[in-house]
Design a protein around this motif. Structure first.
Motif, PDB file in Angstrom:
ATOM      1  N   TYR A 120     -10.413 -19.439  -8.523  1.00  0.00           N
ATOM      2  CA  TYR A 120     -11.615 -19.950  -9.177  1.00  0.00           C
ATOM      3  C   TYR A 120     -11.343 -21.311  -9.806  1.00  0.00           C
ATOM      4  O   TYR A 120     -12.168 -22.232  -9.735  1.00  0.00           O
ATOM      5  CB  TYR A 120     -12.081 -18.945 -10.237  1.00  0.00           C
ATOM      6  N   ASP A 121     -10.153 -21.464 -10.382  1.00  0.00           N
ATOM      7  CA  ASP A 121      -9.786 -22.758 -10.979  1.00  0.00           C
ATOM      8  C   ASP A 121      -9.695 -23.857  -9.922  1.00  0.00           C
ATOM      9  O   ASP A 121     -10.110 -24.998 -10.156  1.00  0.00           O
ATOM     10  CB  ASP A 121      -8.446 -22.638 -11.716  1.00  0.00           C
ATOM     11  N   ILE A 122      -9.144 -23.525  -8.761  1.00  0.00           N
ATOM     12  CA  ILE A 122      -9.054 -24.512  -7.681  1.00  0.00           C
ATOM     13  C   ILE A 122     -10.444 -24.988  -7.285  1.00  0.00           C
ATOM     14  O   ILE A 122     -10.690 -26.197  -7.140  1.00  0.00           O
ATOM     15  CB  ILE A 122      -8.324 -23.908  -6.463  1.00  0.00           C
ATOM     16  N   LEU A 123     -11.359 -24.032  -7.116  1.00  0.00           N
ATOM     17  CA  LEU A 123     -12.731 -24.413  -6.761  1.00  0.00           C
ATOM     18  C   LEU A 123     -13.365 -25.253  -7.865  1.00  0.00           C
ATOM     19  O   LEU A 123     -14.041 -26.250  -7.581  1.00  0.00           O
ATOM     20  CB  LEU A 123     -13.573 -23.159  -6.496  1.00  0.00           C
ATOM     21  N   ARG A 124     -13.139 -24.892  -9.112  1.00  0.00           N
ATOM     22  CA  ARG A 124     -13.710 -25.648 -10.225  1.00  0.00           C
ATOM     23  C   ARG A 124     -13.252 -27.109 -10.197  1.00  0.00           C
ATOM     24  O   ARG A 124     -14.052 -28.030 -10.311  1.00  0.00           O
ATOM     25  CB  ARG A 124     -13.290 -25.004 -11.558  1.00  0.00           C
ATOM     26  N   TRP A 125     -11.949 -27.322 -10.013  1.00  0.00           N
ATOM     27  CA  TRP A 125     -11.422 -28.687 -10.012  1.00  0.00           C
ATOM     28  C   TRP A 125     -11.910 -29.457  -8.786  1.00  0.00           C
ATOM     29  O   TRP A 125     -12.177 -30.664  -8.874  1.00  0.00           O
ATOM     30  CB  TRP A 125      -9.897 -28.658 -10.066  1.00  0.00           C
ATOM     31  N   CYS A 126     -12.052 -28.778  -7.646  1.00  0.00           N
ATOM     32  CA  CYS A 126     -12.554 -29.457  -6.450  1.00  0.00           C
ATOM     33  C   CYS A 126     -14.020 -29.859  -6.611  1.00  0.00           C
ATOM     34  O   CYS A 126     -14.409 -30.978  -6.235  1.00  0.00           O
ATOM     35  CB  CYS A 126     -12.381 -28.560  -5.219  1.00  0.00           C
ATOM     36  N   VAL A 127     -14.844 -28.969  -7.151  1.00  0.00           N
ATOM     37  CA  VAL A 127     -16.255 -29.297  -7.383  1.00  0.00           C
ATOM     38  C   VAL A 127     -16.372 -30.447  -8.369  1.00  0.00           C
ATOM     39  O   VAL A 127     -17.135 -31.405  -8.152  1.00  0.00           O
ATOM     40  CB  VAL A 127     -17.022 -28.058  -7.896  1.00  0.00           C
ATOM     41  N   ALA A 128     -15.607 -30.378  -9.450  1.00  0.00           N
ATOM     42  CA  ALA A 128     -15.650 -31.445 -10.459  1.00  0.00           C
ATOM     43  C   ALA A 128     -15.213 -32.778  -9.851  1.00  0.00           C
ATOM     44  O   ALA A 128     -15.783 -33.833 -10.161  1.00  0.00           O
ATOM     45  CB  ALA A 128     -14.748 -31.079 -11.642  1.00  0.00           C
ATOM     46  N   ALA A 129     -14.214 -32.735  -8.983  1.00  0.00           N
ATOM     47  CA  ALA A 129     -13.736 -33.966  -8.336  1.00  0.00           C
ATOM     48  C   ALA A 129     -14.841 -34.590  -7.481  1.00  0.00           C
ATOM     49  O   ALA A 129     -15.054 -35.812  -7.511  1.00  0.00           O
ATOM     50  CB  ALA A 129     -12.509 -33.670  -7.476  1.00  0.00           C
ATOM     51  N   LYS A 130     -15.537 -33.770  -6.729  1.00  0.00           N
ATOM     52  CA  LYS A 130     -16.611 -34.304  -5.894  1.00  0.00           C
ATOM     53  C   LYS A 130     -17.746 -34.867  -6.743  1.00  0.00           C
ATOM     54  O   LYS A 130     -18.358 -35.885  -6.385  1.00  0.00           O
ATOM     55  CB  LYS A 130     -17.143 -33.222  -4.942  1.00  0.00           C
ATOM     56  N   LEU A 131     -18.031 -34.219  -7.876  1.00  0.00           N
ATOM     57  CA  LEU A 131     -19.054 -34.750  -8.786  1.00  0.00           C
ATOM     58  C   LEU A 131     -18.637 -36.106  -9.337  1.00  0.00           C
ATOM     59  O   LEU A 131     -19.486 -36.952  -9.639  1.00  0.00           O
ATOM     60  CB  LEU A 131     -19.310 -33.766  -9.935  1.00  0.00           C
ATOM     61  N   ARG A 132     -17.326 -36.324  -9.458  1.00  0.00           N
ATOM     62  CA  ARG A 132     -16.788 -37.596  -9.945  1.00  0.00           C
ATOM     63  C   ARG A 132     -16.503 -38.579  -8.805  1.00  0.00           C
ATOM     64  O   ARG A 132     -15.891 -39.614  -9.034  1.00  0.00           O
ATOM     65  CB  ARG A 132     -15.500 -37.350 -10.732  1.00  0.00           C
ATOM     66  N   GLN A 133     -16.929 -38.221  -7.582  1.00  0.00           N
ATOM     67  CA  GLN A 133     -16.682 -39.060  -6.404  1.00  0.00           C
ATOM     68  C   GLN A 133     -15.189 -39.337  -6.204  1.00  0.00           C
ATOM     69  O   GLN A 133     -14.770 -40.440  -5.851  1.00  0.00           O
ATOM     70  CB  GLN A 133     -17.465 -40.369  -6.488  1.00  0.00           C
ATOM     71  N   CYS A 134     -14.439 -38.298  -6.425  1.00  0.00           N
ATOM     72  CA  CYS A 134     -12.977 -38.353  -6.307  1.00  0.00           C
ATOM     73  C   CYS A 134     -12.571 -37.691  -4.991  1.00  0.00           C
ATOM     74  O   CYS A 134     -13.086 -36.631  -4.636  1.00  0.00           O
ATOM     75  CB  CYS A 134     -12.352 -37.618  -7.491  1.00  0.00           C
ATOM     76  N   LYS A 135     -11.654 -38.307  -4.250  1.00  0.00           N
ATOM     77  CA  LYS A 135     -11.164 -37.734  -3.009  1.00  0.00           C
ATOM     78  C   LYS A 135     -10.350 -36.468  -3.305  1.00  0.00           C
ATOM     79  O   LYS A 135      -9.542 -36.441  -4.238  1.00  0.00           O
ATOM     80  CB  LYS A 135     -10.276 -38.726  -2.261  1.00  0.00           C
ATOM     81  N   VAL A 136     -10.584 -35.422  -2.509  1.00  0.00           N
ATOM     82  CA  VAL A 136      -9.846 -34.167  -2.641  1.00  0.00           C
ATOM     83  C   VAL A 136      -8.988 -33.973  -1.396  1.00  0.00           C
ATOM     84  O   VAL A 136      -9.491 -34.025  -0.272  1.00  0.00           O
ATOM     85  CB  VAL A 136     -10.794 -32.973  -2.810  1.00  0.00           C
ATOM     86  N   LEU A 137      -7.685 -33.764  -1.610  1.00  0.00           N
ATOM     87  CA  LEU A 137      -6.759 -33.606  -0.488  1.00  0.00           C
ATOM     88  C   LEU A 137      -5.899 -32.364  -0.687  1.00  0.00           C
ATOM     89  O   LEU A 137      -5.304 -32.178  -1.755  1.00  0.00           O
ATOM     90  CB  LEU A 137      -5.839 -34.825  -0.353  1.00  0.00           C
ATOM     91  N   PHE A 138      -5.846 -31.508   0.330  1.00  0.00           N
ATOM     92  CA  PHE A 138      -4.895 -30.404   0.368  1.00  0.00           C
ATOM     93  C   PHE A 138      -3.773 -30.849   1.306  1.00  0.00           C
ATOM     94  O   PHE A 138      -3.993 -31.012   2.513  1.00  0.00           O
ATOM     95  CB  PHE A 138      -5.558 -29.127   0.889  1.00  0.00           C
ATOM     96  N   VAL A 139      -2.573 -31.057   0.771  1.00  0.00           N
ATOM     97  CA  VAL A 139      -1.517 -31.733   1.518  1.00  0.00           C
ATOM     98  C   VAL A 139      -0.336 -30.782   1.784  1.00  0.00           C
ATOM     99  O   VAL A 139       0.316 -30.318   0.847  1.00  0.00           O
ATOM    100  CB  VAL A 139      -1.028 -32.984   0.756  1.00  0.00           C
ATOM    101  N   SER A 140      -0.107 -30.491   3.062  1.00  0.00           N
ATOM    102  CA  SER A 140       1.005 -29.631   3.485  1.00  0.00           C
ATOM    103  C   SER A 140       1.037 -28.313   2.717  1.00  0.00           C
ATOM    104  O   SER A 140       2.094 -27.873   2.256  1.00  0.00           O
ATOM    105  CB  SER A 140       2.345 -30.358   3.334  1.00  0.00           C
ATOM    106  N   VAL A 141      -0.117 -27.692   2.579  1.00  0.00           N
ATOM    107  CA  VAL A 141      -0.189 -26.439   1.825  1.00  0.00           C
ATOM    108  C   VAL A 141       0.061 -25.252   2.744  1.00  0.00           C
ATOM    109  O   VAL A 141      -0.211 -25.304   3.942  1.00  0.00           O
ATOM    110  CB  VAL A 141      -1.554 -26.278   1.119  1.00  0.00           C
TER     111      VAL A 141
END
Length: 413
Positions: free
Chosen positions: A127-148
């Protein structure tokens, strides 16, 4: 090399600062490569223990979740807590995360076991991961999942939350084909996503101690122990499996000592693996071993640097934790995996050591001894092959960093 002139704000998300040495080497690898490619970047870390992380790495650190609430067992009180406390607190967390990401250009998810639900409830980290990803998109911030890494994810709600977060990403890559195929098997469209090696393969060469290619025949055998190992098992009695594991490992260690090998304990998690050290020692002492007088080096690492030093002093490694194996391979050490997760299998297969592994829940000590003898006999040839493979992984990761920071990064406003 990136030529971005304006100072960029990059946030790294992961379960750092908890004593898991594998997670810490992932963070070190990403920090090194950001500073190499975007030297003027302002880097922060969103993690479990921000105080420890900030102190260790000299960067600004934030808590993944502010105002954690105590668990209440009473059902009625738990309902009242949700109504009068949990909901307002969660709304505060959403607004706080949106505020904290102001001006951030990139939010990078860096693995650390976040895309499985072993020991993770759906309304916890996922849930925290989704929260930070949604907030990032609201801030027009690029979201990257890297070598996970990903999977297994058994709970339906966890699957929903993980897939929702991944869909928000501007870039996704996985550390092995298993992770990509697993996500496809649970209904996530990962066809266009990349597969790159684990980020730890991009650690700076300068952090690794010098190791002679021919090895030291008198050096100890590194034996990695793990407390939490039964996540692939369907047994209703994981504690019974754990006791069987400690008994089998004690038997193997006795055999090593009887065949004139010294042994060095290797620990991958400072907190969780303290139990297994004590339990294996107890089994050894009950079998009649004078532990304090034996050729066992029981000096658990308390930092990533200490773990590297311990690994460098071994001739071969027998371990379960993924990053114990990975770091041993980066040092050119032949390794035998007592595999507790598909990521161990993928790693060993990728470096051509698939014949030197066993499933931890079905560990056969007699076979383990045979595998060890073959590994030791073939060590010189294997060292050369391992070094070639790991060098290639570093090159692959350089390509990924170039894409992330020179192409995705160059498009940041």
């Amino acid at each position: 090399m990136s030529t971005i002139a304006k100072r960029r704000k990059i946030a790294l998300f992961g379960t750092f600062g908890t004593g898991n040495l594998g997670n810490e080497c992932t963070l070190q690898a990403m920090l090194f490569n950001i500073r190499r490619r975007v030297p003027n970047a302002q880097v922060s870390c969103i993690c479990r223990n921000p105080k420890e992380t900030a102190s260790t790495y000299g960067i600004h650190a934030l808590a993944i979740r502010k105002m954690p609430l105590q668990r209440i067992n009473n059902r009625a009180w738990r309902l009242l807590k949700k109504i009068f406390l949990a909901i307002p607190v969660d709304l505060y967390r959403w607004f706080s995360v949106i505020k904290q990401l102001k001006g951030t250009h990139m939010l990078i998810m860096t693995g650390t076991g976040m895309l499985s639900d072993y020991g993770i409830g759906p309304l916890g980290l996922h849930y925290d991961i989704l929260r930070w990803c949604v907030a990032a998109k609201l801030r027009q911030c690029k979201v990257l999942f890297v070598s996970v890494g990903a999977g297994p994810i058994c709970r339906p709600l966890s699957r929903f939350l993980v897939k929702a977060a991944l869909r928000l990403a501007d870039y996704r890559s996985y550390r092995d084909s298993f992770s990509k195929e697993y996500l496809k098997s649970i209904g996530f469209d990962a066809d266009d996503d990349a597969v790159y090696p684990d980020l730890a393969f991009s650690l700076p060469e300068g952090v690794f101690p010098d190791v002679q290619d021919n090895g030291d025949k008198c050096a100890p055998v590194g034996v990695g122990l793990i407390t939490h190992y039964v996540q692939r098992s369907l047994s209703d009695n994981p504690e019974k499996l754990y006791r069987e594991y400690t008994t089998k490992m004690a038997s193997f260690i006795r055999w090593l000592l009887e065949h004139n090998h010294s042994v060095r304990w290797l620990i991958g998690d400072v907190v969780y693996d303290s139990r297994v050290r004590k339990d294996v020692r107890t089994v050894l002492e009950q079998s009649g071993l004078a532990y304090e007088k034996s050729d066992i080096i029981d000096e658990p690492a308390e930092s990533f640097e200490e773990l590297l030093s311990h690994l460098a002093g071994t001739k071969v490694v027998v371990a379960s934790r993924f990053h114990n194996l990975l770091l041993a391979l980066m040092l050119g050490k032949p390794a035998l995996a007592i595999s507790f997760h598909e990521k161990d299998d993928s790693l060993m297969t990728a470096v051509g050591l698939q014949e030197f592994r066993q499933d931890i829940a079905n560990l056969d000590v007699s076979r383990l001894k045979e595998q060890f003898v073959r590994l030791e006999d073939d060590a010189d040839r294997l060292r050369q092959e391992i070094r070639l493979r790991t060098k290639g992984y570093r090159t692959e990761l350089d390509k990924q960093y170039s894409y992330i920071f020179d192409e995705i990064g160059s498009g940041m406003n």
